[in-house]
Design an enzyme around this catalytic site. Structure first.
Site, PDB file in Angstrom:
ATOM      1  N   TYR A 128     -14.015 -13.049   0.835  1.00  0.00           N
ATOM      2  CA  TYR A 128     -14.616 -11.783   0.340  1.00  0.00           C
ATOM      3  C   TYR A 128     -16.062 -12.344  -0.369  1.00  0.00           C
ATOM      4  O   TYR A 128     -16.892 -11.719   0.029  1.00  0.00           O
ATOM      5  CB  TYR A 128     -13.817 -10.901  -0.516  1.00  0.00           C
ATOM      6  CG  TYR A 128     -12.884 -10.113   0.326  1.00  0.00           C
ATOM      7  CD1 TYR A 128     -13.396  -9.119   1.054  1.00  0.00           C
ATOM      8  CD2 TYR A 128     -11.562 -10.315   0.352  1.00  0.00           C
ATOM      9  CE1 TYR A 128     -12.536  -8.139   1.851  1.00  0.00           C
ATOM     10  CE2 TYR A 128     -10.633  -9.522   1.081  1.00  0.00           C
ATOM     11  CZ  TYR A 128     -11.260  -8.232   1.773  1.00  0.00           C
ATOM     12  OH  TYR A 128     -10.410  -7.664   2.485  1.00  0.00           O
TER      13      TYR A 128
ATOM     14  N   ARG B 244      -7.948  11.252  -5.753  1.00  0.00           N
ATOM     15  CA  ARG B 244      -9.139  10.585  -5.386  1.00  0.00           C
ATOM     16  C   ARG B 244     -10.174  11.588  -4.897  1.00  0.00           C
ATOM     17  O   ARG B 244     -11.398  11.066  -4.936  1.00  0.00           O
ATOM     18  CB  ARG B 244      -8.795   9.868  -3.945  1.00  0.00           C
ATOM     19  CG  ARG B 244      -8.533   8.364  -3.816  1.00  0.00           C
ATOM     20  CD  ARG B 244      -9.691   7.772  -4.541  1.00  0.00           C
ATOM     21  NE  ARG B 244     -10.414   6.759  -3.543  1.00  0.00           N
ATOM     22  CZ  ARG B 244     -11.814   7.211  -3.066  1.00  0.00           C
ATOM     23  NH1 ARG B 244     -12.531   8.095  -3.840  1.00  0.00           N
ATOM     24  NH2 ARG B 244     -12.315   6.427  -2.205  1.00  0.00           N
TER      25      ARG B 244
ATOM     26  N   ARG C  47       0.710  -1.310   0.243  1.00  0.00           N
ATOM     27  CA  ARG C  47       0.071   0.132   0.148  1.00  0.00           C
ATOM     28  C   ARG C  47       0.833   1.309   0.062  1.00  0.00           C
ATOM     29  O   ARG C  47       0.416   2.193   0.610  1.00  0.00           O
ATOM     30  CB  ARG C  47      -0.980   0.055   1.011  1.00  0.00           C
ATOM     31  CG  ARG C  47      -2.070  -1.085   1.087  1.00  0.00           C
ATOM     32  CD  ARG C  47      -3.158  -0.744   0.117  1.00  0.00           C
ATOM     33  NE  ARG C  47      -4.133  -1.768   0.123  1.00  0.00           N
ATOM     34  CZ  ARG C  47      -5.256  -1.767   0.542  1.00  0.00           C
ATOM     35  NH1 ARG C  47      -5.729  -0.748   1.393  1.00  0.00           N
ATOM     36  NH2 ARG C  47      -6.121  -2.699   0.694  1.00  0.00           N
TER      37      ARG C  47
ATOM     38  N   ARG D 143      -3.775   6.105   0.608  1.00  0.00           N
ATOM     39  CA  ARG D 143      -4.399   7.627   1.026  1.00  0.00           C
ATOM     40  C   ARG D 143      -3.436   8.191   1.930  1.00  0.00           C
ATOM     41  O   ARG D 143      -3.919   9.596   2.284  1.00  0.00           O
ATOM     42  CB  ARG D 143      -5.748   7.078   1.983  1.00  0.00           C
ATOM     43  CG  ARG D 143      -6.840   6.930   0.878  1.00  0.00           C
ATOM     44  CD  ARG D 143      -8.056   6.166   1.768  1.00  0.00           C
ATOM     45  NE  ARG D 143      -7.410   4.920   2.377  1.00  0.00           N
ATOM     46  CZ  ARG D 143      -8.090   4.068   2.846  1.00  0.00           C
ATOM     47  NH1 ARG D 143      -9.482   4.340   3.177  1.00  0.00           N
ATOM     48  NH2 ARG D 143      -7.896   2.858   3.406  1.00  0.00           N
TER      49      ARG D 143
ATOM     50  N   ASP E 150      -6.442  -3.675  -7.691  1.00  0.00           N
ATOM     51  CA  ASP E 150      -6.715  -4.397  -6.295  1.00  0.00           C
ATOM     52  C   ASP E 150      -7.289  -5.800  -6.510  1.00  0.00           C
ATOM     53  O   ASP E 150      -7.233  -6.271  -7.678  1.00  0.00           O
ATOM     54  CB  ASP E 150      -8.204  -3.551  -5.901  1.00  0.00           C
ATOM     55  CG  ASP E 150      -8.598  -3.788  -4.540  1.00  0.00           C
ATOM     56  OD1 ASP E 150      -7.887  -3.351  -3.628  1.00  0.00           O
ATOM     57  OD2 ASP E 150      -9.545  -4.673  -4.134  1.00  0.00           O
TER      58      ASP E 150
HETATM   59  O1  CP3 Z   1       0.058  -1.846  -2.521  1.00  0.00           O
HETATM   60  C1  CP3 Z   1       0.023  -0.832  -3.293  1.00  0.00           C
HETATM   61  O2  CP3 Z   1       0.133   0.253  -3.183  1.00  0.00           O
HETATM   62  C2  CP3 Z   1      -0.876  -1.222  -4.623  1.00  0.00           C
HETATM   63  C3  CP3 Z   1      -2.446  -1.158  -4.660  1.00  0.00           C
HETATM   64  C4  CP3 Z   1      -3.144  -1.993  -3.655  1.00  0.00           C
HETATM   65  C5  CP3 Z   1      -4.363  -1.899  -3.101  1.00  0.00           C
HETATM   66  N1  CP3 Z   1      -5.201  -2.900  -2.693  1.00  0.00           N
HETATM   67  C6  CP3 Z   1      -5.064  -0.422  -3.541  1.00  0.00           C
HETATM   68  C7  CP3 Z   1      -6.105  -0.026  -2.642  1.00  0.00           C
HETATM   69  C8  CP3 Z   1      -2.906  -3.437  -3.150  1.00  0.00           C
HETATM   70  C9  CP3 Z   1      -1.693  -4.353  -3.572  1.00  0.00           C
HETATM   71  C10 CP3 Z   1      -4.199  -3.798  -2.787  1.00  0.00           C
HETATM   72  C11 CP3 Z   1      -4.417  -5.350  -2.149  1.00  0.00           C
HETATM   73  C12 CP3 Z   1      -5.590  -5.727  -1.448  1.00  0.00           C
HETATM   74  N2  CP3 Z   1      -6.725  -5.154  -1.712  1.00  0.00           N
HETATM   75  C13 CP3 Z   1      -5.816  -6.573  -0.456  1.00  0.00           C
HETATM   76  C14 CP3 Z   1      -4.353  -7.347  -0.035  1.00  0.00           C
HETATM   77  C15 CP3 Z   1      -3.546  -6.617   0.772  1.00  0.00           C
HETATM   78  C16 CP3 Z   1      -4.361  -6.237   2.375  1.00  0.00           C
HETATM   79  O3  CP3 Z   1      -4.422  -5.292   2.831  1.00  0.00           O
HETATM   80  O4  CP3 Z   1      -4.392  -7.539   3.106  1.00  0.00           O
HETATM   81  C17 CP3 Z   1      -6.878  -6.545   0.141  1.00  0.00           C
HETATM   82  C18 CP3 Z   1      -7.558  -7.171   1.194  1.00  0.00           C
HETATM   83  C19 CP3 Z   1      -7.765  -5.657  -0.704  1.00  0.00           C
HETATM   84  C20 CP3 Z   1      -9.201  -5.460  -0.737  1.00  0.00           C
HETATM   85  C21 CP3 Z   1      -9.391  -3.904  -0.424  1.00  0.00           C
HETATM   86  N3  CP3 Z   1      -9.498  -3.003  -1.220  1.00  0.00           N
HETATM   87  C22 CP3 Z   1      -9.814  -3.485   0.824  1.00  0.00           C
HETATM   88  C23 CP3 Z   1     -10.206  -4.173   2.005  1.00  0.00           C
HETATM   89  C24 CP3 Z   1     -10.115  -2.081   0.768  1.00  0.00           C
HETATM   90  C25 CP3 Z   1     -10.771  -1.024   1.579  1.00  0.00           C
HETATM   91  C26 CP3 Z   1     -10.045  -0.785   2.756  1.00  0.00           C
HETATM   92  C27 CP3 Z   1      -8.701  -0.092   2.705  1.00  0.00           C
HETATM   93  O5  CP3 Z   1      -7.469  -0.844   3.023  1.00  0.00           O
HETATM   94  O6  CP3 Z   1      -8.831   0.813   2.111  1.00  0.00           O
HETATM   95  C28 CP3 Z   1      -9.816  -1.989  -0.794  1.00  0.00           C
HETATM   96  C29 CP3 Z   1      -9.566  -0.415  -1.265  1.00  0.00           C
HETATM   97  C30 CP3 Z   1      -8.201   0.013  -1.594  1.00  0.00           C
HETATM   98  N4  CP3 Z   1      -7.369  -0.902  -2.361  1.00  0.00           N
HETATM   99  C31 CP3 Z   1      -7.642   1.329  -1.772  1.00  0.00           C
HETATM  100  C32 CP3 Z   1      -6.387   1.264  -2.302  1.00  0.00           C
HETATM  101  C33 CP3 Z   1      -5.556   2.444  -2.314  1.00  0.00           C
HETATM  102  C34 CP3 Z   1      -8.282   2.355  -0.725  1.00  0.00           C
HETATM  103  C35 CP3 Z   1      -9.273   2.865  -2.142  1.00  0.00           C
HETATM  104  C36 CP3 Z   1      -9.754   4.344  -1.632  1.00  0.00           C
HETATM  105  O7  CP3 Z   1      -9.222   5.106  -2.119  1.00  0.00           O
HETATM  106  O8  CP3 Z   1     -10.882   4.687  -0.777  1.00  0.00           O
END
Ligand code: CP3
Length: 344
Positions: free
Chosen positions: A152, A39, A26, A30, A75
């Site tokens: 999920y 965003r 990540r 944000r 994602d």
């Molecule tokens: O790592 C990076 O910078 C690359 C991008 C990336 C995102 N999601 C962007 C994202 C990666 C590698 C992921 C993986 C991901 N997504 C996982 C595995 C990693 C982990 O956290 O365990 C999971 C479980 C998800 C599913 C997911 N996507 C969730 C649970 C959420 C909401 C909660 C949160 O942390 O924001 C997302 C949304 C998401 N994925 C955001 C980002 C930047 C936030 C979206 C926003 O801008 O509101």
């Protein structure tokens, strides 16, 4: 062209490197004002579907933080929609699936993934990111692991107890196997397409598999994780990541991967000893440690490097994703500390 001896790629092969390579899960997110600015104008899914913007978000942290790898902005849940399961990203609750998969009939209704047809924007983002990185650092592609994706699909979102997931697994093992095989095939197709487009390593996120007992992991997860990893294009390093799995490390290692990602709930030296030194390790600073004062962060970085013992095959990372409240200056200081304290 990225130099094949770039420290990140060399560490994936457990070769000696001049310093320990570091990136952050990540790292594009944000906590970064550049991301929040985009965003404010676009939804998360819109950003994922605009390759020019996704590539920009992928590359920004490399320039801003000095990390040794880029991770594609995308994602793990993007492949659900083309498999016939619509989802929404809500502001506060994260991803929500309003019609979760709960029965064998639901599993049978899932569609086979044809990634080139349904997710072309992801592969275009890979190509644009590679072009923008211009060989500076390698690009990591990624996907969710079958178990984490299944959780999920079945729960309909995040979960604490995974009750629905385990109920289906125990009460209808045939439907469970069918679901895991479908997800495994989808992940293989999706990751191989990322590799064809230019991803130079891939990480598989099994973020939630730590809820499983060792016996159940072996029975219900491990065969599908092995099938997934062995279906991937040869010669591309695979990082097998999970959290809360200190009691599952040997099984996770046996399921496959060149590098095993561990979280902070286990000491890195003890984890590596259990995994065996014939595999690499990634981790494992507590993401909350980045909220600490800078000298405290430096101390914690030094402690993890000490536990890694200068052995080749350590990739420094957090134990999970960067928290949204993290000051970017603290991330920059952490990356610098890793480079300085590991220089050899
Ligand atoms: O790592 C990076 O910078 C690359 C991008 C990336 C995102 N999601 C962007 C994202 C990666 C590698 C992921 C993986 C991901 N997504 C996982 C595995 C990693 C982990 O956290 O365990 C999971 C479980 C998800 C599913 C997911 N996507 C969730 C649970 C959420 C909401 C909660 C949160 O942390 O924001 C997302 C949304 C998401 N994925 C955001 C980002 C930047 C936030 C979206 C926003 O801008 O509101």
């Amino acid at each position: 062209m990225t130099n094949p001896n770039h420290p990140f790629l060399a560490a994936c092969r457990r070769e000696k490197t001049p310093y320990t390579p570091v990136w952050l899960m990540r790292q594009a997110g944000r906590y970064m004002k550049e991301y929040r600015k985009l965003r404010a104008e676009f939804s998360f899914l819109d950003l994922c579907k605009r390759p020019d913007l996704a590539a920009e978000i992928t590359v920004t942290p490399v320039e801003r933080l000095g990390v040794d790898a880029a991770i594609l902005f995308a994602d793990i849940l993007l492949l659900l929609e083309p498999m016939g399961v619509p989802l929404e990203y809500t502001k506060d609750d994260g991803p929500v699936i309003s019609h979760p998969v709960r029965t064998g009939a639901d599993v049978d209704r899932l569609k086979e993934l044809d990634p080139d047809r349904s997710l072309p924007f992801v592969f275009e983002a890979v190509r644009k990111s590679r072009a923008a990185l211009n060989g500076k650092v390698p690009l990591i592609g990624f996907a969710g692991a079958p178990f984490t994706l299944a959780s999920y699909l079945i729960e309909g979102g995040g979960s604490r107890s995974y009750i629905h997931t385990k109920r289906l697994m125990y009460s209808d093992p045939g439907a469970w196997r069918n679901l895991m095989e479908r997800l495994s095939r989808a992940v293989v197709q999706y990751l191989n397409a990322q590799i064809t487009a230019g991803a130079q390593a891939v990480q598989i996120f099994d973020s939630w598999v730590g809820c499983m007992s060792p016996e159940d992991y072996q029975k219900y997860v491990s065969p599908h994780m092995s099938a997934t990893i062995s279906g991937l294009t040869d010669g591309i390093p695979v990082i097998h990541f999970s959290t809360g799995t200190a009691g599952l490390l040997r099984l996770i290692r046996a399921a496959g991967g060149d590098i095993i990602g561990v979280d902070w709930r286990v000491n890195l030296d003890e984890a590596w000893q259990q995994l065996g030194y014939d595999v690499g390790i990634q981790g494992n600073l507590d993401p909350a440690a980045l909220l600490a004062p800078l000298d405290e962060i430096r101390g914690k970085v030094g402690e993890i490097l000490r536990r890694a013992g200068g052995r080749p095959g350590h990739i420094f990372n957090l134990g999970h994703g960067v928290l949204p409240d993290t000051p970017v200056e603290h991330v920059i200081a952490m990356v610098q500390a890793v480079h300085e304290l590991s220089a050899r």
